[in-house]
Motif scaffolding. Structure first.
Motif, PDB file in Angstrom:
ATOM      1  N   ARG A  66      -5.787 -13.262   1.001  1.00 14.88           N
ATOM      2  CA  ARG A  66      -6.840 -13.793   1.066  1.00 14.88           C
ATOM      3  C   ARG A  66      -7.750 -15.184   0.445  1.00 14.88           C
ATOM      4  NH1 ARG A  66      -7.789  -7.991  -0.012  1.00 14.88           N
ATOM      5  NH2 ARG A  66      -6.861  -7.428   2.047  1.00 14.88           N
ATOM      6  N   PRO A  70      -9.930 -14.816   4.005  1.00 12.26           N
ATOM      7  CA  PRO A  70     -10.384 -13.388   3.445  1.00 12.26           C
ATOM      8  C   PRO A  70     -10.310 -12.916   4.485  1.00 12.26           C
ATOM      9  CG  PRO A  70     -11.725 -15.763   3.703  1.00 12.26           C
ATOM     10  CD  PRO A  70     -10.691 -16.387   4.249  1.00 12.26           C
ATOM     11  N   ASN A  71     -10.263 -12.708   5.586  1.00 11.68           N
ATOM     12  CA  ASN A  71     -10.219 -11.914   6.221  1.00 11.68           C
ATOM     13  C   ASN A  71      -9.143 -11.005   7.096  1.00 11.68           C
ATOM     14  OD1 ASN A  71     -13.437 -11.889   6.464  1.00 11.68           O
ATOM     15  ND2 ASN A  71     -12.801 -13.804   8.241  1.00 11.68           N
ATOM     16  N   GLN A 342     -14.153  -4.076   4.360  1.00 13.90           N
ATOM     17  CA  GLN A 342     -14.595  -4.920   2.882  1.00 13.90           C
ATOM     18  C   GLN A 342     -15.833  -4.222   2.685  1.00 13.90           C
ATOM     19  OE1 GLN A 342     -15.611  -8.246   5.057  1.00 13.90           O
ATOM     20  NE2 GLN A 342     -13.286  -9.195   4.793  1.00 13.90           N
TER      21      GLN A 342
END
Length: 504
Positions: A66, A70-71, A342
């Motif tokens: 990540r 990050p996604n 998330q």
């Protein structure tokens, strides 16, 4: 929706955003970090990515992925029971589907789902490729079996929903598999083309309801099967637009993930690259590339497995054969899933879990009474009559031997070594007939395993059969004259349950 013309860089990003490869190692390799920075959707973990001797390694690996994206979607086959990656070496601590189906307590199945979700969250995983929603109507099925909740459509539907709700309560996506239903096949799609010789009317009545139930329950993802249903044509469902349309007509608008593109139905026909193109055109959103350490990857490294799919998609997109809008639609579904994952769980959840060994023991069925291991000094002879391993589970340690060793000295014997001389030694003297003998099987219909059971029963009628495969229907003739414990799977928790039953 109108979009501005796509630049070369944007197109490469759109292609990357639908690929979910495996990789080798317990840290992020350089090629993977680069692909993630360029928009790669994420990864799938396999057992070789997990170092059980390094606490926190998997969470650190997930953090490294990540850091590059990050996604990222981080997926893993974490079914409980026979199929686990995060607990591959020691075996799953959570009962598998057949155990839960045999027990038929929806609250317990939901708790098992929460336990799987919690295990994934702790590892930084946001997608578990479970539960199995197949209805295992064919007892000769070589790849589903005890991975399914059972052979009854209503039971499988109810437990699929309970598992989905439990997993997703932890904000980990569940993925019902293998759409439109792998339960009536006699081939393993890892190794061969699997056909379902049923009409669509039969499929709608017996095999589609669990997937409809999962869709209605809000399952985040579904995984397609590489199975051929003649009424839909000769293309495997993963590559078949009619199968994709069938799923969307059920009201499902979540992620459609392919089963691994390195499996035989794709690999040995069109190949993983072309398979990825066809899967997207058929309605898939995320392409599971597969395990780069599988023997059938022909020695290619992990980066090559990824680039084979990436290059094929990019060429098809550049030529116009793969419309950009198809890539945008798929990428949007991936982004929607990631945004959901998330978020924090909606409410605090109980951290205490059931005694899973007690759960698995209650699910066991004992036929003809089983001997009890009361003499702690006795040497237990454990004959392993199994003839292979499930491709989805992979090779494992003998969890039953490990569980027994906590209580007894164990003599392990391979079935191949059980010849006339070995049986004579097993019989030994009259006194030795009281020594405990266990025979481990996982397929009571296997001629080889039945032959081993018969040979052992002839000289050691006190032996106990431990059946880790499907149990015959209650009231049907047993496949063996031996007392039998049906434990509905082979995992650490089921092995411990068997030992608990034998050593009260």
């Amino acid at each position: 929706m109108n979009h501005s013309p796509t630049t070369a860089a944007e197109l490469r990003g759109l292609v990357n955003a639908v690929i979910l490869p495996g990789f080798v190692g317990t840290t992020v390799p350089g090629w993977l970090a680069g692909a993630l920075k360029n928009g790669l959707a994420g990864v799938v973990y396999f057992a070789h990515n997990i170092d059980p001797d390094a606490p926190g390694q998997v969470a650190a690996l997930s953090a490294g992925i990540r850091a590059a994206n990050p996604n990222a979607v981080i997926g893993v086959d974490e079914e409980g029971g026979n199929v686990t990656r995060l607990q591959a070496r020691e075996g799953s601590s959570i009962p598998g589907a057949a155990v839960l189906g045999a027990l038929d307590e929806l609250s317990t199945t939901a708790a098992a789902g929460r336990a799987i979700g919690r295990l994934c969250r702790e590892a930084g995983v946001n997608l578990t490729i479970a539960p199995v929603a197949d209805v295992n109507t064919n007892p000769l099925n070589p790849v589903i079996g005890v991975r399914a909740f059972g052979a009854d459509t209503a039971l499988v539907s109810a437990h699929t929903v309970a598992a989905v709700q439990g997993i997703q309560a932890m904000r980990v996506g569940a993925c019902a598999k293998h759409f439109p239903g792998h339960g009536d096949t006699v081939a393993d799609s890892h190794m061969d083309a699997a056909r379902v010789e049923l009409s669509m009317a039969d499929m709608r009545e017996h095999h589609l309801p669990p997937f409809q139930a999962a869709a209605d329950a809000g399952v985040a993802a579904m995984m397609s099967a590489h199975i051929i249903i003649p009424e839909l044509g000769e293309a495997p469902a993963t590559l078949n637009p009619l199968a994709g349309a069938l799923l969307r007509d059920m009201g499902f608008d979540g992620l459609l993930i392919t089963d691994a593109l390195d499996m035989a139905a794709v690999r040995a026909t069109v190949g993983p690259g072309e398979g990825g193109v066809l899967a997207l055109l058929a309605g898939s959103d995320l392409l599971c590339v597969g395990n780069p350490l599988n023997a059938y990857t022909s020695g290619r490294d992990d980066a090559s497995c990824y680039t084979e799919v990436y290059d094929a998609l990019l060429a098809a997109a550049e030529s116009g054969r793969l419309p950009v809008e198809v890539l945008r639609r798929a990428g949007a579904r991936v982004a929607t899933f990631v945004q959901w994952s998330q978020q924090e769980p909606a409410a605090p959840l109980p951290v205490t879990e059931p005694d899973w060994v007690e759960v698995a023991a209650r699910a066991c069925r004992v036929d003809q009474g089983a001997a009890v291991l009361t003499d702690s000094e006795a040497v237990v002879t454990l004959i392993d009559a199994r003839t292979g391993h499930n491709m989805a589970a992979g090779p494992t340690e003998n969890f039953l031997a490990s569980a027994l060793m906590d209580w007894h000295e164990v003599q392990e014997v391979a079935a191949a070594a059980v010849d006339a001389q070995a049986l004579a030694e097993l019989a030994g003297t009259e006194e030795s007939l009281g020594e405990p003998v266990l025979v481990l099987v996982d397929c009571l219909s296997s001629p080889e395993q039945r032959a081993t059971l018969a040979a052992v029963a002839a000289v050691a009628p006190h032996a106990v059969c431990i059946n880790a495969g499907l149990a015959p229907a209650a009231g049907t003739p047993s496949a063996t004259a031996l007392a039998t414990i049906h434990c509905h799977g082979f995992s650490r928790v089921s092995a411990a349950a068997v030992v608990r039953l034998l050593t009260p």
